[in-house]
Design an enzyme around this catalytic site. Sequence first.
Site, PDB file in Angstrom:
ATOM      1  N   GLY A  94      -8.849  -6.243   9.823  1.00  0.00           N
ATOM      2  CA  GLY A  94      -8.542  -5.290   8.558  1.00  0.00           C
ATOM      3  C   GLY A  94      -9.049  -3.957   8.703  1.00  0.00           C
ATOM      4  N   GLU A 131       0.930   6.753   5.501  1.00  0.00           N
ATOM      5  CA  GLU A 131       0.695   5.624   4.115  1.00  0.00           C
ATOM      6  C   GLU A 131      -0.326   6.345   3.405  1.00  0.00           C
ATOM      7  OE1 GLU A 131      -0.589   2.148   6.035  1.00  0.00           O
ATOM      8  OE2 GLU A 131      -0.559   0.876   4.088  1.00  0.00           O
TER       9      GLU A 131
END
Lengths: 392, 378
Positions: free
Chosen positions: A139, A249
């Site tokens: 993650g 992003e």
Amino acid sequence: MTDLETFRRETRAWLEANCPAEMRTPPDDEEDRCWGGRNWKFKNEAQKQWLERMAARGWTVPDWPKEFGGGGLSKDETKILREEMRAMKCRSPLDSFGIWMLGPALLKYGNEAQKKEHLPKIARGEIRWCQGYSEPGAGSDLASLQTKAEDKGDHYLVNGQKIWTSYANYADWIFCLVRTDPKAKKHEGISFLLFDMASSGVETRPILLISGKSPFCETFFTDVKVPKENLVYTENKGWDVAKYLLTHERDMIGGMGLGGGRPLGQIAAQSVGVENGSLADPLLRADIAEFDVDAFAFALAMERAGDLMKSKQAHPAYSSFLKYYGTELNKRRHELVMSSLGSDGLEWESERSQEGDAPRAWLRTKANSIEGGTSEVQLNIISKRILELPGA
Amino acid sequence: MALVLTEEQSMLRDSARGLVADRAPIAHLRKLRDSRDDEGFSREVWKEFASMGFAGIIVPEDNGGSGLGHVEAGVVMEEIGRNLTPSPFLSTAILGATALKRAGGARAGDLLARLSAGDLLLALALDERPKHTPKHIETKATRSGNGFTLSGAKTFVVDGHVADLLIVTARTAGGDDDKDGVTLLLVDPKAKGVSIERTIMVDAHNAARITFENVAVDSDAVLGEIDAGAPLVETILDAGRACVASELLGLSEEAFERTVAYLKERKQFGKLIGEFQGLQHRASHLYCELEITRAAVLKALQMLDADADKARAYVAVAKARACSSADLAVREAVQMHGGNGMTDAIDIGLFMKRARVAQELFGDARFHANRIAKIRGY
């Protein structure tokens, strides 16, 4: 009159003539936007028209080169187009991870064939992309990803699992990080692959979130064959592409801090009432005013970031600042929406609440400071790269 | 207009930085403070400011000024902020020049020329309450003969005890909080009935309490229009607010840079304290707050230059942000300097003192957030 003034005048006139009335209201939520793709069903004729008209001018991606479906506009012209669209409240004709993330990465790292193949389809909204980055064990520590791609001569054989793949169940293609050298240091054995989600061995499972919606999927790859020409940039250099794409992003997610939507002061006026021209709840009013000051200033910081980039004065890690602050601001806004709505905002299934729009949107924002690198990761990046603090 | 300084503005910043850091660094403030200097600033340094064109920075060239804008004035204020320089720049070059420029009139040209040459100091006597409440004006100017008789009391008058002329807001009609009925008067501080008490402030910068007792004022002392001075007051204040926001930004950045440098040199538990994530994240958060304030301040200054009547909300946001981010910057600076930050020997505490004063000057973060709420109708 300067060229830019002429451009502004012509742009305004064109938008006025071509943007349908239905496309001049803010979308209700992510699902009310136009995402495009092979299986896209337009919400109405206006959405279709708006996409087609803008795509024909290359204005879904105004600053991309014309040869790849873009508008070939300069940075100043692009800024003017966005300003005019904002002033007229025009919706974005096409929202897509292809535009926000993959496109810029391909323009920088893709070869000619890849640019020619993929960019025009992104610009026209023909192919919808998803992002294969996070894994169950990777993650915040993204570079520890384990999905592997074995070299089989003319193709790679991909096996592994991704998670938090946005709209993987609707996507046509995926841009995916895979491990091509398991023996190298973690950042140095990663490659960046593109492949069709219709390939044999790809499976997606939507994840039900606290918002009751499923914008993300678990995505499984079992012996997926990916042609060698779908490798972007160099084998084992995928981390460079990944990092570059992440800055885009972050800009996108940070931009959510600009919010839009109904002014908080109006929402609160309906539920708490107004006395002598001020909200009857003075402490809520104070919180909203403090938020409005920060949101107003953040919008200016976004504008300044664009100007800094244009004049090449922006720090390369500046997007971490925008991502961190924008997402925290968006969470604050939605907390205040909930406080302003009171019990009206708690209705999960009712006509009045449009099936729980507000609480679902509120819960959705909690992911903003997790996806694309958590707030804590952004602060780590600022500490290390901008402030150059020791050991960061 | 792009939200970055132009090449000319960057050059101006470099020369302002050179002058202020060289002639009026923090040691300069300490010297004035420790010697209990009567005037609280250096006339010699002010003359140098004037010779660089800073005294008349926003004064038109026809009146002997530099003919520049608020962005340039803000650039100078930022350097004043970085060095905590006590200077009549705010009271004279910003507030005074704006009042004279906007009001015009027979005397304005001559006064602006003297101001630009560094030969005239002004002070704005506005506040009457300890919290900035510009619409509340009890000071009265009643008509008498050819002019007025002025009575009332003002507080927190920056440079009030050194000014050659006071710009006084007075009520010529209406009740204490009415918008109409406000008039600006140019008052000689040596006139009979004016008493000035210099108040030594926490930051060692100049301020005074001034009382007017039946002071006779000529009719040619009126700045702008009789009874209709409120918009002029707002214009003067907005210029002042944006420039104080610049000062707060400069002060914050200097305090922040010193703090980040300290994190890289101070060792505890065998490590540089900048290695601790608890401090890293707080420093990074502060970096973000300051970047946002920087954008808001520059935009407000640009708006004042482009279209002052549309600048109101931008100025409110800039001052609100500058106050809140400076407040955080100086609190973090003192805390991260630990015990050292509490000593007078280390400069960092001086930043906290000045930030406290500059926050109160012309409205703190709450005052300006309240303005935003009013502008937005809630």
